[in-house]
Design an enzyme around this catalytic site. Structure first.
Site, PDB file in Angstrom:
ATOM      1  N   HIS A 105      28.794  38.591  37.761  1.00  0.00           N
ATOM      2  CA  HIS A 105      28.560  38.039  39.096  1.00  0.00           C
ATOM      3  C   HIS A 105      27.880  39.072  39.985  1.00  0.00           C
ATOM      4  O   HIS A 105      27.867  40.267  39.671  1.00  0.00           O
ATOM      5  CB  HIS A 105      29.892  37.652  39.752  1.00  0.00           C
ATOM      6  CG  HIS A 105      30.786  38.839  40.004  1.00  0.00           C
ATOM      7  ND1 HIS A 105      31.435  39.510  38.989  1.00  0.00           N
ATOM      8  CD2 HIS A 105      31.119  39.500  41.145  1.00  0.00           C
ATOM      9  CE1 HIS A 105      32.125  40.510  39.487  1.00  0.00           C
ATOM     10  NE2 HIS A 105      31.947  40.543  40.799  1.00  0.00           N
ATOM     11  N   ASP A 107      28.470  40.361  43.866  1.00  0.00           N
ATOM     12  CA  ASP A 107      29.609  40.233  44.783  1.00  0.00           C
ATOM     13  C   ASP A 107      29.310  39.314  45.963  1.00  0.00           C
ATOM     14  O   ASP A 107      28.271  39.441  46.610  1.00  0.00           O
ATOM     15  CB  ASP A 107      30.054  41.618  45.279  1.00  0.00           C
ATOM     16  CG  ASP A 107      30.870  42.340  44.213  1.00  0.00           C
ATOM     17  OD1 ASP A 107      31.576  41.673  43.445  1.00  0.00           O
ATOM     18  OD2 ASP A 107      30.760  43.581  44.141  1.00  0.00           O
ATOM     19  N   HIS A 263      27.340  42.187  37.658  1.00  0.00           N
ATOM     20  CA  HIS A 263      28.231  43.125  36.980  1.00  0.00           C
ATOM     21  C   HIS A 263      29.511  42.394  36.585  1.00  0.00           C
ATOM     22  O   HIS A 263      29.802  41.296  37.100  1.00  0.00           O
ATOM     23  CB  HIS A 263      28.577  44.304  37.900  1.00  0.00           C
ATOM     24  CG  HIS A 263      29.333  43.889  39.118  1.00  0.00           C
ATOM     25  ND1 HIS A 263      28.712  43.357  40.229  1.00  0.00           N
ATOM     26  CD2 HIS A 263      30.662  43.873  39.397  1.00  0.00           C
ATOM     27  CE1 HIS A 263      29.612  43.048  41.137  1.00  0.00           C
ATOM     28  NE2 HIS A 263      30.820  43.344  40.654  1.00  0.00           N
ATOM     29  N   ARG A 279      38.031  49.654  46.556  1.00  0.00           N
ATOM     30  CA  ARG A 279      36.718  49.018  46.691  1.00  0.00           C
ATOM     31  C   ARG A 279      36.367  48.791  48.156  1.00  0.00           C
ATOM     32  O   ARG A 279      37.207  48.309  48.935  1.00  0.00           O
ATOM     33  CB  ARG A 279      36.788  47.678  45.962  1.00  0.00           C
ATOM     34  CG  ARG A 279      35.552  46.828  45.927  1.00  0.00           C
ATOM     35  CD  ARG A 279      35.926  45.620  45.069  1.00  0.00           C
ATOM     36  NE  ARG A 279      34.855  44.689  44.850  1.00  0.00           N
ATOM     37  CZ  ARG A 279      34.619  43.640  45.621  1.00  0.00           C
ATOM     38  NH1 ARG A 279      35.332  43.416  46.703  1.00  0.00           N
ATOM     39  NH2 ARG A 279      33.652  42.801  45.298  1.00  0.00           N
TER      40      ARG A 279
END
Ligand code: SIN
Length: 293
Positions: A105, A107, A263, A279
């Site tokens: 995908h 993000d 990714h 993250r």
């Protein structure tokens, strides 16, 4: 600060050595890093010692961070840090998102203005597994047959966050309450149409902008035509030439450009082995397609 940028892969990854991300960067260092990021959309910055506040401050030098306020998995020391982890508390609740990014995908492509940059900091790596695989979507686009490029120019993929709306993915059994969560999201979150070819606003290059995780159909085509087209493009994306698999070292901070990459987290580990990542995501803008002149 003298730091070096050394290519790691023809798929657009480089490593950065000699940079200290815990302190504000001087303007010329920031400019050099930004240029490196446009040249190599996956930058693995080695040997970082970062508190959650320092990681968030580093990210803010590239733009405002996405607010994580809806998530129960933010870090108590800085609410803009999202915890990705397979740790489960004794009461059965998860410390972080357990199944984050398990299918290819880009993000937040399911949002009208998806995040531009993701920064992932390896707080704890498992003894094996836990790699992140990237697909360079500039290269995926550039190597398509010319007839396919013409066919998808101006088409839109429909993106949605809920896994229960997408037969190409499965809900992880390891995340407590995941099925209920995705079923609830399916009811309230709108579908978003994104250009299938995305023009990078800074480099001007075209990138394929679809993913098996979030793209559920082609807006302008009936499923008997749109689904085979998506299958063909997803198969093309698997070509080894466009892939870079990041094997995390302790203290890696990896930043990547969601405008030209997809990714996925490849898994391959399990409790009692722990993988914990912090993250941050930098706000982005509305994707667009501008045909080449
Ligand atoms: C993500 O998709 O943002 C997480 C990837 C990973 O944990 O490797």
């Amino acid at each position: 600060m003298a730091f070096t940028v050394t290519p790691l892969s023809p798929a657009g990854a480089a490593e950065v050595v000699g940079l200290d991300c815990s302190r504000p960067l001087a303007a010329d260092d920031l400019a050099k890093l930004h240029q490196a990021f446009l040249d190599y959309p996956i930058l693995a910055i080695r040997d970082q010692d970062l508190t959650p506040q320092q990681q968030a401050a580093f990210g803010r030098q590239f733009g405002p961070l996405e607010a994580q306020d809806r998530s129960p998995y933010t870090h108590p020391d800085d609410r803009d840090i999202l915890i990705l982890s397979n740790e489960i508390r004794p009461d059965g609740t998860a410390v972080g998102i357990v199944d984050a990014g398990d299918f290819l995908h880009s993000d937040s492509s399911h949002l009208p203005e998806p995040c531009r940059i993701t920064m992932l900091y390896a707080v704890r790596n498992p003894s094996r597994g836990g790699d992140t695989e990237f697909c360079n979507m500039y290269q995926a686009y550039e190597t398509l047959p010319e007839a396919t490029k013409r066919r998808i120019a101006g088409l839109h993929g429909v993106h949605h966050v809920s896994k229960t709306k997408n037969p190409r993915v499965v809900v992880s059994p390891d995340r407590p309450g995941a099925k209920d969560y995705y079923e609830a999201r399916a009811k309230v979150v709108p579908e978003i149409a994104q250009p299938m070819v995305r023009t990078h606003p800074e480099t001007g290059r075209q990138a394929l902008y679809i993913s098996p995780r979030f793209t559920i159909r082609v807006a302008e085509l009936a499923d008997d035509e749109g689904q085979p087209l998506l299958d063909e493009l997803f198969k093309h994306m698997k070509d080894k030439r466009f892939q870079y698999r990041h094997k995390w070292r302790d203290k890696d901070l990896v930043m990547w450009d969601n405008r030209c990459l997809t990714h996925r987290a490849t898994g391959g580990y399990g409790l009692p082995d722990i993988r914990r990542m912090h993250r941050t995501t930098i706000c982005g803008d509305k994707p667009f397609y501008r045909p080449a002149a």
